[in-house]
Design a protein around this motif. Structure first.
Motif, PDB file in Angstrom:
ATOM      1  N   SER A  42       0.826  -1.203   0.000  1.00 15.78           N
ATOM      2  CA  SER A  42       0.000   0.000   0.000  1.00 15.78           C
ATOM      3  C   SER A  42       0.864   1.259   0.000  1.00 15.78           C
ATOM      4  N   GLU A  43       1.910   1.256   0.810  1.00 13.96           N
ATOM      5  CA  GLU A  43       2.814   2.400   0.848  1.00 13.96           C
ATOM      6  C   GLU A  43       3.533   2.576  -0.482  1.00 13.96           C
ATOM      7  N   SER A  44       3.915   1.467  -1.101  1.00 21.44           N
ATOM      8  CA  SER A  44       4.564   1.533  -2.408  1.00 21.44           C
ATOM      9  C   SER A  44       3.635   2.143  -3.456  1.00 21.44           C
ATOM     10  N   ILE A  45       2.385   1.731  -3.449  1.00 23.69           N
ATOM     11  CA  ILE A  45       1.400   2.289  -4.385  1.00 23.69           C
ATOM     12  C   ILE A  45       1.214   3.778  -4.118  1.00 23.69           C
ATOM     13  N   ALA A  46       1.134   4.164  -2.862  1.00 26.99           N
ATOM     14  CA  ALA A  46       0.941   5.572  -2.519  1.00 26.99           C
ATOM     15  C   ALA A  46       2.151   6.413  -2.926  1.00 26.99           C
ATOM     16  N   LEU A  47       3.352   5.887  -2.755  1.00 28.05           N
ATOM     17  CA  LEU A  47       4.545   6.617  -3.193  1.00 28.05           C
ATOM     18  C   LEU A  47       4.559   6.770  -4.714  1.00 28.05           C
ATOM     19  N   ASP A  48       4.152   5.728  -5.417  1.00 27.77           N
ATOM     20  CA  ASP A  48       4.028   5.837  -6.881  1.00 27.77           C
ATOM     21  C   ASP A  48       2.979   6.880  -7.247  1.00 27.77           C
ATOM     22  N   ALA A  49       1.901   6.944  -6.481  1.00 23.22           N
ATOM     23  CA  ALA A  49       0.853   7.932  -6.732  1.00 23.22           C
ATOM     24  C   ALA A  49       1.379   9.347  -6.499  1.00 23.22           C
ATOM     25  N   LEU A  50       2.182   9.524  -5.471  1.00 30.42           N
ATOM     26  CA  LEU A  50       2.774  10.833  -5.209  1.00 30.42           C
ATOM     27  C   LEU A  50       3.695  11.232  -6.363  1.00 30.42           C
ATOM     28  N   ARG A  51       4.501  10.299  -6.835  1.00 30.14           N
ATOM     29  CA  ARG A  51       5.363  10.582  -7.999  1.00 30.14           C
ATOM     30  C   ARG A  51       4.522  10.945  -9.221  1.00 30.14           C
TER      31      ARG A  51
ATOM     32  N   VAL B 188       3.308  14.520  -8.776  1.00 28.61           N
ATOM     33  CA  VAL B 188       4.405  15.479  -8.885  1.00 28.61           C
ATOM     34  C   VAL B 188       4.918  15.589 -10.324  1.00 28.61           C
ATOM     35  N   SER B 189       4.731  14.553 -11.118  1.00 32.35           N
ATOM     36  CA  SER B 189       5.273  14.539 -12.479  1.00 32.35           C
ATOM     37  C   SER B 189       4.536  15.457 -13.449  1.00 32.35           C
ATOM     38  N   ASP B 190       3.416  16.009 -13.038  1.00 32.80           N
ATOM     39  CA  ASP B 190       2.625  16.872 -13.909  1.00 32.80           C
ATOM     40  C   ASP B 190       2.257  18.140 -13.133  1.00 32.80           C
ATOM     41  N   ASP B 191       2.618  19.293 -13.683  1.00 33.69           N
ATOM     42  CA  ASP B 191       2.370  20.556 -12.975  1.00 33.69           C
ATOM     43  C   ASP B 191       0.897  20.772 -12.651  1.00 33.69           C
ATOM     44  N   GLY B 192       0.015  20.427 -13.567  1.00 31.12           N
ATOM     45  CA  GLY B 192      -1.422  20.599 -13.323  1.00 31.12           C
ATOM     46  C   GLY B 192      -1.912  19.722 -12.198  1.00 31.12           C
ATOM     47  N   ARG B 193      -1.541  18.443 -12.231  1.00 30.03           N
ATOM     48  CA  ARG B 193      -1.954  17.528 -11.151  1.00 30.03           C
ATOM     49  C   ARG B 193      -1.371  17.970  -9.818  1.00 30.03           C
TER      50      ARG B 193
ATOM     51  N   GLU C  14       6.703  20.696   1.539  1.00 29.64           N
ATOM     52  CA  GLU C  14       6.172  19.720   2.484  1.00 29.64           C
ATOM     53  C   GLU C  14       5.979  18.325   1.883  1.00 29.64           C
ATOM     54  N   LEU C  15       6.240  18.176   0.599  1.00 26.20           N
ATOM     55  CA  LEU C  15       5.987  16.889  -0.068  1.00 26.20           C
ATOM     56  C   LEU C  15       6.885  15.773   0.435  1.00 26.20           C
ATOM     57  N   ARG C  16       8.141  16.078   0.724  1.00 27.74           N
ATOM     58  CA  ARG C  16       9.063  15.035   1.199  1.00 27.74           C
ATOM     59  C   ARG C  16       8.569  14.436   2.517  1.00 27.74           C
ATOM     60  N   ALA C  17       8.114  15.278   3.426  1.00 30.85           N
ATOM     61  CA  ALA C  17       7.598  14.785   4.710  1.00 30.85           C
ATOM     62  C   ALA C  17       6.341  13.948   4.499  1.00 30.85           C
ATOM     63  N   LEU C  18       5.546  14.324   3.532  1.00 31.84           N
ATOM     64  CA  LEU C  18       4.321  13.587   3.225  1.00 31.84           C
ATOM     65  C   LEU C  18       4.632  12.135   2.866  1.00 31.84           C
ATOM     66  N   ALA C  19       5.753  11.938   2.174  1.00 32.05           N
ATOM     67  CA  ALA C  19       6.128  10.600   1.708  1.00 32.05           C
ATOM     68  C   ALA C  19       6.530   9.661   2.833  1.00 32.05           C
ATOM     69  N   THR C  20       6.783  10.192   4.013  1.00 29.39           N
ATOM     70  CA  THR C  20       7.202   9.342   5.137  1.00 29.39           C
ATOM     71  C   THR C  20       6.129   9.227   6.204  1.00 29.39           C
ATOM     72  N   ASN C  21       4.928   9.670   5.877  1.00 28.33           N
ATOM     73  CA  ASN C  21       3.845   9.716   6.845  1.00 28.33           C
ATOM     74  C   ASN C  21       2.675   8.884   6.328  1.00 28.33           C
ATOM     75  N   GLY C  22       2.263   7.890   7.098  1.00 28.49           N
ATOM     76  CA  GLY C  22       1.157   7.026   6.673  1.00 28.49           C
ATOM     77  C   GLY C  22      -0.124   7.787   6.387  1.00 28.49           C
TER      78      GLY C  22
ATOM     79  N   ALA D 148      -5.805   6.893 -14.946  1.00 26.73           N
ATOM     80  CA  ALA D 148      -4.537   7.116 -15.652  1.00 26.73           C
ATOM     81  C   ALA D 148      -3.366   6.597 -14.819  1.00 26.73           C
ATOM     82  N   PHE D 149      -3.390   6.884 -13.524  1.00 25.84           N
ATOM     83  CA  PHE D 149      -2.348   6.385 -12.635  1.00 25.84           C
ATOM     84  C   PHE D 149      -2.318   4.864 -12.629  1.00 25.84           C
ATOM     85  N   ALA D 150      -3.478   4.253 -12.470  1.00 24.91           N
ATOM     86  CA  ALA D 150      -3.549   2.787 -12.431  1.00 24.91           C
ATOM     87  C   ALA D 150      -3.005   2.186 -13.727  1.00 24.91           C
ATOM     88  N   ALA D 151      -3.422   2.720 -14.859  1.00 29.81           N
ATOM     89  CA  ALA D 151      -2.965   2.196 -16.148  1.00 29.81           C
ATOM     90  C   ALA D 151      -1.454   2.373 -16.302  1.00 29.81           C
TER      91      ALA D 151
END
Length: 101
Positions: free
Chosen positions: A16-25, A28-33, A47-55, A74-77
């Motif tokens: 779950s954490e791995s999926i969430a980290l991929d979701a954060l990436r 972050v990969s798109d300025d609009g998103r 504050e994004l870095r701290a977000l990645a270490t917090n459940g 789109a993320f899932a695909a």
């Protein structure tokens, strides 16, 4: 619109954490998103870095993604996931649902 918030199967916390980290990436990969995410959460980019270490923060990332069906799909695909896996990861990170007596 289909409701992906009710997962059909659970997944473990590490996955779950791995999926969430991929979701954060993904966000972050798109300025609009990224802009929509920061606007919705009230966070700033520093504050994004701290977000990645917090459940709770990782759960918030998935919550945001689940609120936007087209972005979630789109993320899932892009990550080879079934939409239900995104929902299951959110549920795992969010903890058990509260129930009314």
């Amino acid at each position: 619109m289909k409701d992906y918030r009710q997962p059909k199967r659970g997944i473990d916390r590490d996955r779950s954490e791995s999926i969430a980290l991929d979701a954060l990436r993904f966000l972050v990969s798109d300025d609009g998103r990224l802009g929509r995410f920061l606007g919705a959460t009230g966070l700033d980019a520093s504050e994004l870095r701290a977000l990645a270490t917090n459940g709770d923060g990782l759960a918030a990332v998935l919550d945001h993604l689940l609120a936007d069906e087209s972005a979630m799909l789109a993320f899932a695909a892009e990550n080879g996931l079934a939409p239900e896996e995104v929902s299951a990861a959110h549920r795992t990170l969010s903890g058990p649902a509260e129930t009314w007596p």
